[in-house]
Motif scaffolding. Structure first.
Motif, short mmCIF file in Angstrom:
data_model
loop_
_atom_site.label_atom_id
_atom_site.label_comp_id
_atom_site.label_asym_id
_atom_site.label_seq_id
_atom_site.Cartn_x
_atom_site.Cartn_y
_atom_site.Cartn_z
N TYR A 180 -5.06 2.20 -0.98
CA TYR A 180 -5.87 1.06 -0.47
C TYR A 180 -5.91 -0.17 -1.61
N GLU A 190 0.98 -1.29 -0.09
CA GLU A 190 0.11 0.12 -0.05
C GLU A 190 0.82 1.21 -0.08
N GLU A 230 -9.21 6.69 -2.70
CA GLU A 230 -8.50 5.40 -2.20
C GLU A 230 -6.93 5.64 -1.96
#
Length: 243
Positions: free
Chosen positions: A219, A75, A196
């Motif tokens: 994400y 991530e 995200e």
């Protein structure tokens, strides 16, 4: 072996096998097998179920811990040594592309509004198009802001910056979908979430936020870092008050 943790999580949340199945988008018999046989569902189903129940998926399905750790590492997009090293076009791009969610948790965050003077109007337009905008500013009259100002060596200037930011936001605050709250929590990180992507600016004792590192996360299903920081945002949001 039965998954008693999942059974307990469903019960504690006041949900049922049926409601979990409907939220995840699977047959209730699948959820029942997750419980009675200890079967581990696919990653997307795990994340939806864990998110719905308000638990960490690794707690419910410990066998996926290594997989979750690997995804969480992935991530991390970029690390910046200080906030000034974050390219200005990145802020503009993230703001412009956001369509679902914009969340900002700061004491003042004045730099963002000074460098993007059209930001309040942008946020209002996004909210009109369906984007949820949540902004948490430090309560300028709170002990937390006073203490942070002293630690940064700027005293009451931090409270003044928080007031200026709120003033900048006033034109957007009347737009449905734009919510601004004040908080009096001790911030360990400033958080800037755009759909995200999330930029996390840790607070280092004795140093202004602008001098501290920034981490850019994006994400990934099954990972935990993005969700971990957003749970922190939600924690502060629930305790904030209307600006």
């Amino acid at each position: 072996m039965a998954n008693e943790r999942l059974r307990a999580a469903i019960s504690a949340k006041g949900e049922t096998i049926q409601s979990v199945a409907e939220h995840v988008g699977v047959d209730p018999k699948s959820v029942e097998r997750w419980i009675t046989t200890g079967r581990t569902p696919h990653r997307g189903h795990r994340w939806k179920a864990a998110s719905f129940l308000g638990v960490d998926e690794v707690y419910v399905w410990p066998s996926v811990e290594k997989q979750a750790e690997k995804a969480s590492t992935s991530e991390l997009i970029t690390y910046y040594p200080h906030r000034g090293a974050v390219p200005a076009p990145l802020w503009s791009s993230l703001i412009e592309k956001a369509t679902d969610q914009v969340d900002i948790l700061v004491y003042a965050g004045l730099f963002l509004f000074d460098s993007n003077p059209d930001l309040p109007d942008q946020l209002a337009e996004k909210a009109k198009a369906g984007t949820q905008v949540r902004i948490l500013l430090g309560d300028p009259d709170s002990e937390a802001v006073r203490q942070r100002g002293e630690e940064e060596g700027i005293g009451g200037d931090l409270a003044a910056r928080a007031r200026i930011t709120r003033r900048y936001l006033e034109p957007a605050m009347s737009t449905p979908g734009v919510e601004v709250r004040l908080h009096d929590t001790i911030l360990y990180n400033s958080i800037y979430r755009f759909d995200e992507d999330v930029l996390v600016n840790p607070h280092v004792l004795g140093a202004p936020a602008g001098q501290n590192p920034v981490m850019h996360f994006r994400y990934l299903p099954g990972a935990r870092t993005f969700r971990h920081y957003m749970r922190s945002f939600d924690y502060a949001w629930e305790r904030g008050r209307e600006a």
